[in-house]
Design a protein around this motif. Structure first.
Motif, short mmCIF file in Angstrom:
data_model
loop_
_atom_site.label_atom_id
_atom_site.label_comp_id
_atom_site.label_asym_id
_atom_site.label_seq_id
_atom_site.Cartn_x
_atom_site.Cartn_y
_atom_site.Cartn_z
N ASN A 14 35.98 53.00 56.86
CA ASN A 14 36.57 54.34 56.84
C ASN A 14 35.60 55.39 56.32
N GLY A 15 34.34 55.00 56.09
CA GLY A 15 33.31 55.95 55.66
C GLY A 15 33.13 56.05 54.16
N VAL A 16 33.99 55.40 53.38
CA VAL A 16 33.86 55.43 51.93
C VAL A 16 32.70 54.54 51.49
N SER A 17 31.89 55.04 50.56
CA SER A 17 30.77 54.26 50.03
C SER A 17 31.24 53.44 48.83
N MET A 18 30.95 52.13 48.86
CA MET A 18 31.36 51.22 47.80
C MET A 18 30.13 50.54 47.22
N PRO A 19 29.99 50.50 45.90
CA PRO A 19 28.87 49.77 45.30
C PRO A 19 28.88 48.31 45.75
N ARG A 104 48.89 52.56 33.74
CA ARG A 104 48.15 51.66 32.85
C ARG A 104 46.65 51.89 32.94
N LEU A 105 46.17 52.20 34.13
CA LEU A 105 44.74 52.43 34.34
C LEU A 105 44.31 53.84 33.93
N ARG A 106 45.28 54.70 33.59
CA ARG A 106 45.01 56.08 33.20
C ARG A 106 44.29 56.84 34.31
N LEU A 107 44.67 56.54 35.55
CA LEU A 107 44.03 57.15 36.72
C LEU A 107 45.06 57.84 37.60
N THR A 108 44.59 58.78 38.40
CA THR A 108 45.46 59.42 39.39
C THR A 108 45.28 58.80 40.77
N TYR A 109 44.23 58.00 40.92
CA TYR A 109 43.99 57.27 42.17
C TYR A 109 43.08 56.09 41.87
N VAL A 110 43.07 55.10 42.75
CA VAL A 110 42.05 54.05 42.68
C VAL A 110 41.22 54.12 43.96
N TRP A 127 51.52 45.74 53.37
CA TRP A 127 50.43 46.48 54.02
C TRP A 127 50.89 47.87 54.46
N THR A 128 52.12 47.96 54.96
CA THR A 128 52.66 49.26 55.35
C THR A 128 52.71 50.20 54.15
N ALA A 129 53.05 49.67 52.98
CA ALA A 129 53.07 50.48 51.76
C ALA A 129 51.65 50.94 51.40
N LEU A 130 50.66 50.05 51.55
CA LEU A 130 49.28 50.43 51.27
C LEU A 130 48.82 51.55 52.20
N GLU A 131 49.23 51.46 53.46
CA GLU A 131 48.87 52.53 54.40
C GLU A 131 49.44 53.87 53.94
N LYS A 132 50.67 53.85 53.44
CA LYS A 132 51.30 55.08 52.94
C LYS A 132 50.53 55.63 51.74
N LEU A 133 50.16 54.77 50.80
CA LEU A 133 49.41 55.20 49.63
C LEU A 133 48.05 55.77 50.04
N TYR A 134 47.45 55.17 51.06
CA TYR A 134 46.17 55.64 51.58
C TYR A 134 46.32 57.04 52.17
N VAL A 139 44.87 56.19 47.08
CA VAL A 139 43.81 55.20 47.18
C VAL A 139 42.80 55.69 48.22
N ARG A 140 41.53 55.42 47.97
CA ARG A 140 40.50 55.86 48.91
C ARG A 140 40.21 54.83 49.99
N ALA A 141 40.54 53.58 49.71
CA ALA A 141 40.34 52.50 50.68
C ALA A 141 41.38 51.43 50.39
N ILE A 142 41.75 50.69 51.42
CA ILE A 142 42.73 49.62 51.25
C ILE A 142 42.20 48.34 51.86
N GLY A 143 42.64 47.23 51.28
CA GLY A 143 42.15 45.95 51.77
C GLY A 143 43.05 44.81 51.34
N VAL A 144 42.54 43.62 51.47
CA VAL A 144 43.31 42.42 51.19
C VAL A 144 42.44 41.45 50.39
#
Length: 308
Positions: A14-19, A104-110, A127-134, A139-144
């Motif tokens: 999706n174009g997101v850069s991941m370490p 718990r993570l003190r974040l507004t997104y992962v 997975w449908t829920a992850l798509e909605k969050l995306y 979330v910037r990227a979703i996976g399994v």
């Protein structure tokens, strides 16, 4: 100065850069996770991987926020991964429980959210829920995680967004050759859990001989193998010297012959697989229990304040 390996990223589908290299915190309590996260970020790590099941999201969240202050970093400088717990799977349950994970993570997104295991009858709704969050930008990227070829084929049939990452057990003893080829065809990045392969791999004479030749440890040699295989790697450690040493793999390279020797070690020897779980066997009285780890220090780290 950070190692080059810690600065290197890969571009997800999706174009997101991941370490390509980061820190895992499995089996760490909140205090250990918080300390490891702070030490790792101080030493140049930018990828942090946790999960609700680990029971240490509160410690990770505190560690992230304290490290951002101490190292004068911004949230966007980090790449944070967590996972949907098996017991939370299903559409509405995933959405509700993910909001609690963010707190718990003190974040507004992962940056990356994974389905931890493919729970039968639920992972498509999850997975449908992850798509909605995306789509909502939570979330910037979703996976399994731990999805085999059949599980991925089920997602393919939805004709929607495919996972950007599949986090699998991957090391010299478990190389997932057929799955790796399937994922490459679908544009899914491979990420390794248990990247060192435990005592059997770490004590293997072939790997030790290769390590000695390069003046490296067997752990560094295995992590270099994972890296040259094109696998995103997140070794866990609670000790600063080992956190630093794990990332010191950019000053040598394994030859084709050395890579072939390690590839020949593949046994597809999984330490655990989904059929081992009680939820797969259909009974809570058999199989591996699937529970969120509980630690005595959770409440402390939920309330712990960052010092400025």
């Amino acid at each position: 100065m950070a190692n080059n390996i810690l600065q290197e990223t890969t571009k997800l589908s999706n174009g997101v850069s991941m370490p390509v290299f980061g820190l895992g915190v499995w089996k760490s309590n909140n205090a250990q996770a918080a300390e490891s996260v702070q030490v790792a970020i101080k030493n140049g790590y930018r990828l942090i991987d946790t999960a609700k099941q680990y029971g240490n999201e509160a410690g990770v969240g505190y560690g992230i926020q304290q490290a951002l202050v101490d190292n004068r970093l911004n949230r966007k400088d980090l790449f944070v991964t967590t996972k949907i717990f098996n017991g939370d799977q299903g559409y509405l349950s995933t959405l509700h429980n993910f909001d609690e994970q963010l707190k718990r993570l003190r974040l507004t997104y992962v940056d990356l959210l994974l389905i931890h295991w493919p729970v039968e009858g639920k992972y498509l709704d999850t997975w449908t829920a992850l798509e909605k969050l995306y789509k909502e930008g939570k979330v910037r990227a979703i996976g399994v995680s731990n999805f085999d070829q059949d599980n991925l084929a089920d997602l393919e049939k939805l004709h929607r967004l495919m996972p950007q990452v599949n986090q699998m057990e991957f090391n010299p003893l478990v190389q997932e050759e057929h799955l790796f080829n399937k994922m490459n065809g679908l544009g899914i990045a491979m990420e390794a859990w248990s990247p060192l392969g435990g005592g059997e791999a770490l004590n293997d004479p072939t790997i030790k001989a290769i390590a000695d030749k390069h003046g490296k440890t067997t752990a560094q040699t295995i992590l270099r193998f994972d890296y040259q295989m094109g696998v995103i790697t997140i070794p866990k450690s609670a000790h600063e010297e080992r956190i630093i040493a794990n990332a010191a793999i950019d000053d040598f390279a394994l030859s084709e012959d050395e890579m072939a020797q390690i590839k020949a070690m593949n046994k597809e020897q999984h330490s655990i697989w989904h059929q081992d779980f009680a939820w797969h066997k259909g009974s809570e009285d058999t199989g591996v229990k699937d529970e969120v780890s509980t630690w005595d220090d959770t409440d402390e780290y939920l309330k712990k304040e960052v010092t400025y």
